[in-house]
Design a protein around this motif. Structure first.
Motif, mmCIF file in Angstrom:
data_model
loop_
_atom_site.group_PDB
_atom_site.id
_atom_site.type_symbol
_atom_site.label_atom_id
_atom_site.label_comp_id
_atom_site.label_asym_id
_atom_site.label_seq_id
_atom_site.Cartn_x
_atom_site.Cartn_y
_atom_site.Cartn_z
ATOM 1 N N VAL A 26 -13.436 -8.649 1.410
ATOM 2 C CA VAL A 26 -12.411 -7.619 2.676
ATOM 3 C C VAL A 26 -10.945 -7.527 1.596
ATOM 4 C CG1 VAL A 26 -10.229 -8.703 4.113
ATOM 5 C CG2 VAL A 26 -12.745 -8.835 4.739
ATOM 6 N N CYS A 27 -10.867 -8.233 0.195
ATOM 7 C CA CYS A 27 -9.941 -8.147 -0.808
ATOM 8 C C CYS A 27 -10.249 -7.147 -1.525
ATOM 9 C CB CYS A 27 -10.286 -9.538 -1.126
ATOM 10 S SG CYS A 27 -9.686 -11.257 -0.567
ATOM 11 N N LEU A 28 -11.393 -6.931 -2.052
ATOM 12 C CA LEU A 28 -11.621 -5.950 -2.061
ATOM 13 C C LEU A 28 -10.881 -4.462 -1.318
ATOM 14 C CD1 LEU A 28 -12.989 -4.827 -4.418
ATOM 15 C CD2 LEU A 28 -14.874 -4.221 -3.618
ATOM 16 N N ASP A 29 -11.304 -4.914 -0.168
ATOM 17 C CA ASP A 29 -10.745 -2.969 0.349
ATOM 18 C C ASP A 29 -9.023 -3.256 -0.123
ATOM 19 O OD1 ASP A 29 -13.402 -2.218 0.701
ATOM 20 O OD2 ASP A 29 -12.776 -3.142 3.266
ATOM 21 N N ILE A 30 -8.123 -4.191 0.769
ATOM 22 C CA ILE A 30 -7.167 -4.175 0.223
ATOM 23 C C ILE A 30 -6.118 -4.155 -0.675
ATOM 24 C CG2 ILE A 30 -4.997 -5.785 0.538
ATOM 25 C CD1 ILE A 30 -6.635 -7.756 2.966
ATOM 26 N N MET A 31 -7.344 -4.148 -1.780
ATOM 27 C CA MET A 31 -6.840 -3.963 -3.196
ATOM 28 C C MET A 31 -7.730 -2.460 -3.192
ATOM 29 S SD MET A 31 -8.167 -5.539 -6.910
ATOM 30 C CE MET A 31 -8.144 -4.987 -7.938
ATOM 31 N N PHE A 38 -1.077 -8.719 -1.274
ATOM 32 C CA PHE A 38 -2.566 -8.961 -0.877
ATOM 33 C C PHE A 38 -2.300 -9.387 0.958
ATOM 34 C CE2 PHE A 38 -4.733 -9.034 -4.496
ATOM 35 C CZ PHE A 38 -5.776 -8.286 -4.433
ATOM 36 N N LEU A 39 -1.251 -10.448 0.888
ATOM 37 C CA LEU A 39 -1.000 -11.336 2.662
ATOM 38 C C LEU A 39 0.072 -10.348 3.040
ATOM 39 C CD1 LEU A 39 0.536 -14.625 0.825
ATOM 40 C CD2 LEU A 39 -1.740 -14.039 1.539
ATOM 41 N N GLN A 40 0.698 -8.986 2.462
ATOM 42 C CA GLN A 40 1.817 -8.632 3.813
ATOM 43 C C GLN A 40 0.838 -7.352 3.814
ATOM 44 O OE1 GLN A 40 5.802 -9.532 2.897
ATOM 45 N NE2 GLN A 40 5.934 -6.789 3.227
ATOM 46 N N VAL A 41 -0.466 -6.727 4.135
ATOM 47 C CA VAL A 41 -1.310 -5.679 3.820
ATOM 48 C C VAL A 41 -2.522 -6.140 4.759
ATOM 49 C CG1 VAL A 41 -2.745 -4.156 2.172
ATOM 50 C CG2 VAL A 41 -0.757 -4.801 0.909
ATOM 51 N N ASP A 42 -1.989 -4.536 5.889
ATOM 52 C CA ASP A 42 -3.519 -4.997 6.337
ATOM 53 C C ASP A 42 -4.451 -5.104 6.348
ATOM 54 O OD1 ASP A 42 -3.580 -2.228 8.883
ATOM 55 O OD2 ASP A 42 -1.805 -2.050 6.995
ATOM 56 N N TYR A 43 -6.197 -5.004 6.948
ATOM 57 C CA TYR A 43 -6.868 -4.950 7.162
ATOM 58 C C TYR A 43 -7.403 -3.614 8.300
ATOM 59 C CZ TYR A 43 -12.186 -5.159 6.493
ATOM 60 O OH TYR A 43 -13.853 -4.744 6.277
ATOM 61 N N LYS A 44 -7.776 -2.993 8.307
ATOM 62 C CA LYS A 44 -7.957 -2.072 9.719
ATOM 63 C C LYS A 44 -6.849 -2.293 10.266
ATOM 64 C CE LYS A 44 -13.002 -1.802 8.552
ATOM 65 N NZ LYS A 44 -14.126 -1.720 8.465
ATOM 66 N N SER A 72 7.158 0.257 6.233
ATOM 67 C CA SER A 72 7.966 -1.220 6.467
ATOM 68 C C SER A 72 8.341 -2.471 5.960
ATOM 69 C CB SER A 72 9.211 -1.469 8.113
ATOM 70 O OG SER A 72 7.960 -2.114 8.891
ATOM 71 N N PHE A 73 6.504 -2.530 6.063
ATOM 72 C CA PHE A 73 5.845 -3.218 4.990
ATOM 73 C C PHE A 73 6.214 -3.480 3.376
ATOM 74 C CE2 PHE A 73 3.597 -5.597 9.117
ATOM 75 C CZ PHE A 73 4.897 -6.848 9.352
ATOM 76 N N GLU A 74 6.250 -2.849 2.609
ATOM 77 C CA GLU A 74 6.236 -2.529 1.410
ATOM 78 C C GLU A 74 7.671 -2.962 1.209
ATOM 79 O OE1 GLU A 74 5.323 -1.230 -2.158
ATOM 80 O OE2 GLU A 74 3.595 -0.911 -0.655
ATOM 81 N N GLU A 75 6.981 -3.939 -0.098
ATOM 82 C CA GLU A 75 8.579 -4.423 -1.498
ATOM 83 C C GLU A 75 9.212 -3.674 -2.440
ATOM 84 O OE1 GLU A 75 8.257 -8.664 -0.922
ATOM 85 O OE2 GLU A 75 8.045 -9.086 1.769
ATOM 86 N N LYS A 132 1.085 -1.340 0.504
ATOM 87 C CA LYS A 132 -0.049 0.053 0.465
ATOM 88 C C LYS A 132 0.880 1.441 0.110
ATOM 89 C CE LYS A 132 -0.846 0.009 5.232
ATOM 90 N NZ LYS A 132 -1.695 -0.359 5.749
ATOM 91 N N GLY A 133 1.868 1.105 -0.400
ATOM 92 C CA GLY A 133 2.822 1.862 -1.022
ATOM 93 C C GLY A 133 4.287 2.518 0.486
ATOM 94 N N ARG A 134 5.338 3.046 0.225
ATOM 95 C CA ARG A 134 6.160 3.875 1.140
ATOM 96 C C ARG A 134 6.097 3.801 2.398
ATOM 97 N NH1 ARG A 134 12.050 4.724 -1.757
ATOM 98 N NH2 ARG A 134 12.072 5.234 -0.058
ATOM 99 N N LEU A 135 4.752 4.997 2.008
ATOM 100 C CA LEU A 135 4.055 6.019 3.233
ATOM 101 C C LEU A 135 3.172 5.715 3.616
ATOM 102 C CD1 LEU A 135 5.519 9.416 1.367
ATOM 103 C CD2 LEU A 135 6.805 7.902 3.299
ATOM 104 N N LEU A 136 2.755 6.033 4.993
ATOM 105 C CA LEU A 136 1.809 5.429 5.724
ATOM 106 C C LEU A 136 0.760 6.875 5.092
ATOM 107 C CD1 LEU A 136 2.648 3.394 8.174
ATOM 108 C CD2 LEU A 136 1.447 2.311 6.058
ATOM 109 N N PRO A 137 -0.672 6.954 5.507
ATOM 110 C CA PRO A 137 -1.388 8.086 5.543
ATOM 111 C C PRO A 137 -0.634 8.705 6.264
ATOM 112 C CG PRO A 137 -2.946 6.222 5.698
ATOM 113 C CD PRO A 137 -1.343 5.472 5.836
ATOM 114 N N GLY A 138 -0.465 8.312 8.282
ATOM 115 C CA GLY A 138 0.235 9.884 8.937
ATOM 116 C C GLY A 138 1.376 10.231 8.083
ATOM 117 N N GLY A 139 1.961 9.791 6.972
ATOM 118 C CA GLY A 139 3.169 10.187 6.600
ATOM 119 C C GLY A 139 4.944 9.133 7.215
#
Length: 377
Positions: A98-103, A81-87, A43-46, A32-39
């Protein structure tokens, strides 16, 4: 002389047939990108090469390829998908919603990539084919496929396991490994459930429930090869961590033999096979050689192993592995250090037509730039 009144006409020459090219990439692992919404840093972005991927797609839509029909073949593990959190939680119970939200969070994190993909796909003569891998098994859901089509603005062709054409066999490669092999007869679990969920292989459960916990402190743990040398290095340099992790691994594998959850049930024979296969970094060369024994197949293309490879057994029997667009650290003396090669397979049909497509393993270098950020995970 008088004219006979009949006009002689010569047919206009037929326009030359367009060249046909296919580009095969795999294992980009977009999170979901190198930067999180808070800036903060994710660390899980590859995947750190969004700009280069956009350049890659733009290059193959440039004027130099106006007379070329190009098919982009995404050979699995494009979306991670396996390395992106859901909420805030990493899940193995993956419903369609859930998969659609992760996507959607992945697409938001790499908006420019999907814009470039749309520009590529909408060019006359171009097309996109998506082969499902083990990290993007969620692309089996119709809602995820429809949403990606909507984002790209084109109809993508989807393949569940294998894409075969003109003697070329392409698949991600996870079906040749015991830990990541999906059940092709039962992609989804529905019995006694409120709604269907993905029938994840053992390796996906292991990754989410065990590996991700180690990656929170050691993000590079699954990016080092060969794994056996990394284990020996860690035993001497990170002794406590290695002993603790090994103990937890034995406990996890033992519990998996007695778990009652039908999603995770695994027999001793299969567990032993997984361990013996060294499932973290499999070698798919033998699997490719077996497929090439079929006289109809002259080229096999895999991904999955993250190691770019070319092998030729005979003049007309070739195996390619597209490697990965993520970073790898090698402990081999001949390639010691951090390695990143943005490799892909370039398949081109003969200009005269009628012949087999020929493949070449290529590395995308990107356009020249004065400076760029260093990717640090």
């Amino acid at each position: 002389m008088e004219s006979s009144g009949e006009e002689t006409s010569t047919a206009a020459p037929a326009p030359p047939a367009k060249r046909r090219v296919k580009l095969v990439v795999s294992d980009l692992h977009l999170g979901k990108g190198r930067l999180l919404p808070g800036g903060g840093i994710n660390s899980f972005e590859e995947f750190f090469y969004s700009e280069k991927l956009c350049e890659f797609l733009h290059y193959y839509t440039s004027a130099a390829f106006n007379d070329v029909e190009i098919e982009l073949i995404i050979n699995g593990d494009f979306l991670n998908f396996l390395q992106v959190d859901y909420k805030g939680h990493f899940l193995t119970v993956l419903t369609e919603g859930v998969c659609l939200d992760i996507m959607k969070s992945i697409i938001e994190g790499h908006r420019k990539v999907f814009q470039a993909m749309g520009e590529f796909a909408r060019k006359n003569g171009n097309s996109v084919t998506y082969i499902v891998g083990n990290h993007d098994q969620a692309m089996l859901w119709p809602a995820c496929r429809e949403y990606l089509n909507q984002v790209v603005g084109a109809q993508i062709r989807y393949k569940n396991i294998v894409y075969y054409f003109d003697g070329v066999h392409i698949e991600h490669g996870h079906m040749h490994e015991a830990a990541t092999r999906m059940d092709p007869r039962r992609f989804f679990l529905k019995k006694q459930l409120a709604e269907p969920i993905l029938n994840l292989p053992f390796g996906s459960h292991f990754f989410v429930e065990f590996v991700l916990k180690i990656k929170q402190k050691y993000p590079f743990v699954d990016k080092i090869r060969p794994f056996s040398r990394m284990a020996r290095w860690a035993l001497f340099n990170e002794t406590w961590m290695t002993v603790k992790s090994f103990t937890q691994l034995v406990i996890y594998l033992t519990k998996s033999l007695f778990v009652r959850d039908p999603r995770k049930q695994i027999g001793f024979r299969r567990l032993a096979k997984i361990v013996l296969e060294s499932a973290i970094f499999p070698d798919l060369t033998e699997s490719a050689r077996k497929i090439l024994q079929d006289e109809r197949v002259h080229t096999v293309i895999f991904g999955h192993s993250h190691v770019y490879t070319y092998r030729q057994w005979a003049l007309d029997k070739e195996y390619f592995n597209t490697g990965t667009w993520t970073e790898i650290t090698s402990l081999d003396v001949v390639s010691l250090g951090k390695i990143t090669k943005l490799t892909y397979v370039y398949l081109e049909y003969p200009s005269e037509g009628g012949g087999r497509p020929r493949g070449r393993l290529k590395e995308w270098r990107g356009y020249h730039r004065i400076e760029e950020d260093v990717a640090v995970s």
